[in-house]
Design a protein around this motif. Sequence first.
Motif, short mmCIF file in Angstrom:
data_model
loop_
_atom_site.label_atom_id
_atom_site.label_comp_id
_atom_site.label_asym_id
_atom_site.label_seq_id
_atom_site.Cartn_x
_atom_site.Cartn_y
_atom_site.Cartn_z
N GLU A 172 -27.79 -68.98 -37.99
CA GLU A 172 -28.24 -70.16 -38.73
C GLU A 172 -27.51 -70.28 -40.07
O GLU A 172 -27.13 -71.38 -40.47
CB GLU A 172 -29.74 -70.08 -38.96
N VAL A 173 -27.29 -69.16 -40.75
CA VAL A 173 -26.57 -69.20 -42.02
C VAL A 173 -25.09 -69.51 -41.80
O VAL A 173 -24.47 -70.23 -42.58
CB VAL A 173 -26.74 -67.87 -42.77
N ASP A 174 -24.49 -68.94 -40.74
CA ASP A 174 -23.11 -69.22 -40.36
C ASP A 174 -22.15 -68.92 -41.52
O ASP A 174 -21.40 -69.79 -41.97
CB ASP A 174 -22.98 -70.67 -39.90
N ASP A 175 -22.18 -67.67 -41.99
CA ASP A 175 -21.33 -67.27 -43.10
C ASP A 175 -20.84 -65.85 -42.86
O ASP A 175 -21.64 -64.98 -42.50
CB ASP A 175 -22.11 -67.35 -44.42
N PRO A 176 -19.54 -65.58 -43.05
CA PRO A 176 -19.03 -64.22 -42.82
C PRO A 176 -19.69 -63.16 -43.68
O PRO A 176 -19.91 -62.04 -43.22
CB PRO A 176 -17.54 -64.35 -43.12
N LEU A 177 -20.00 -63.48 -44.95
CA LEU A 177 -20.65 -62.49 -45.81
C LEU A 177 -22.07 -62.20 -45.35
O LEU A 177 -22.53 -61.06 -45.42
CB LEU A 177 -20.65 -62.99 -47.25
N ALA A 178 -22.77 -63.22 -44.86
CA ALA A 178 -24.11 -62.98 -44.32
C ALA A 178 -24.04 -62.09 -43.09
O ALA A 178 -24.94 -61.27 -42.86
CB ALA A 178 -24.78 -64.31 -43.98
N ASP A 179 -22.96 -62.21 -42.31
CA ASP A 179 -22.80 -61.35 -41.14
C ASP A 179 -22.71 -59.88 -41.54
O ASP A 179 -23.23 -59.00 -40.85
CB ASP A 179 -21.55 -61.76 -40.36
N VAL A 180 -22.02 -59.61 -42.64
CA VAL A 180 -21.88 -58.22 -43.10
C VAL A 180 -23.25 -57.65 -43.47
O VAL A 180 -23.61 -56.53 -43.09
CB VAL A 180 -20.91 -58.15 -44.29
N VAL A 181 -24.04 -58.42 -44.22
CA VAL A 181 -25.38 -57.96 -44.61
C VAL A 181 -26.26 -57.78 -43.38
O VAL A 181 -26.97 -56.77 -43.24
CB VAL A 181 -26.00 -58.95 -45.61
N VAL A 182 -26.21 -58.74 -42.46
CA VAL A 182 -27.05 -58.66 -41.26
C VAL A 182 -26.64 -57.48 -40.39
O VAL A 182 -27.49 -56.78 -39.82
CB VAL A 182 -26.96 -59.99 -40.47
N ALA A 183 -25.33 -57.21 -40.28
CA ALA A 183 -24.88 -56.07 -39.48
C ALA A 183 -25.44 -54.77 -40.05
O ALA A 183 -25.87 -53.88 -39.29
CB ALA A 183 -23.36 -56.04 -39.45
N ALA A 184 -25.44 -54.62 -41.37
CA ALA A 184 -26.00 -53.41 -41.98
C ALA A 184 -27.50 -53.31 -41.71
O ALA A 184 -28.02 -52.22 -41.40
CB ALA A 184 -25.74 -53.42 -43.48
N LEU A 185 -28.21 -54.44 -41.78
CA LEU A 185 -29.65 -54.42 -41.53
C LEU A 185 -29.96 -54.13 -40.07
O LEU A 185 -30.92 -53.40 -39.76
CB LEU A 185 -30.26 -55.75 -41.95
N VAL A 186 -29.17 -54.68 -39.14
CA VAL A 186 -29.40 -54.43 -37.72
C VAL A 186 -29.17 -52.96 -37.39
O VAL A 186 -29.95 -52.34 -36.65
CB VAL A 186 -28.49 -55.34 -36.87
N MET A 187 -28.11 -52.38 -37.92
CA MET A 187 -27.85 -50.96 -37.68
C MET A 187 -28.97 -50.11 -38.26
O MET A 187 -29.39 -49.12 -37.65
CB MET A 187 -26.50 -50.57 -38.29
N ALA A 188 -29.47 -50.49 -39.44
CA ALA A 188 -30.57 -49.73 -40.03
C ALA A 188 -31.85 -49.86 -39.20
O ALA A 188 -32.60 -48.89 -39.04
CB ALA A 188 -30.83 -50.20 -41.46
#
Length: 304
Positions: A172-188
Amino acid sequence: MTAAPLGDAARILAVLLGACFGTGLLLIALGALRRPTHGEEDRGGWRRRLAGRLPVSWNKRRFTVALVAGVAVGALTRWPVAALLTTAALLTLPGLLGSDSAAARRTERMEALALWTEMLRDTLSAAAGLEQAVLTTADIAPSALRRELGDLAVSVRSGQSLPASLRSFADEVDDPLADVVVAALVMAAQRQASQLAALLGELADSVREQVAMRQRIDAGRASIRAGVRVTVTVTLGMAVGLTVFNRPYLDPFNTLSGQVVLAIVGALFALSFTWLTAIGRLHEPVRLIDPTPAGARGEAGRTL
């Protein structure tokens, strides 16, 4: 030897052809921009692809105004090329000369992302779990991301898993920087990663550096846009002034060769403005999380 001027019959025919051409363009544009009904979705793939390639600001209202103004200018000047140039100018120049609202909106969203990441870090530092931290910070989210974070909180509260909800948030955000934050949260969330708070702090600092860099770039782009505004304003002012106050000066454009020259001049202006727009455009990095259809997200998400 000069070319013979266009006769009255030829001028009337040119105006009629220009009106027909403009009407045809209007009908094509309205058909392309029309939202297909439920029964037409399968047959309207080409229409959706065409509408997706057009700028967002090219809505039905702008198309209608541009084509009507083009036909009016063609009827007043009896120059078919002027009608086409007016239509193209009204479609493209407002986005070129106006403020870059899209870039400003993205910068605001990046600042909101950095603030939300810091809020998550501080909440996790208070010994709250990741899911509870997401729900808590979503309720006090920055305004630029309030809708997306609100949807994230609703998704988690409805029973959807946190990793799937976070991926939906990234889409929904569709932003590369948001992807980096989300990837860290998903892994956690999937692997119970340690030192997540410290990692989120570093990500927030990185996002803020990106925001500062974009602000410097936007300042440089502002000078380019100011130069384009001055050039366009002077050119259009001179053209209108000559048309109103010294029309005989423009009589050479009444000939067929004059229309060809006018078309060449208009094409050169269009190429120059396109080049100025291209050198001021930012190329966004590739997203880390590829957009995935909702039906396949659960299966594809296991690869992250």
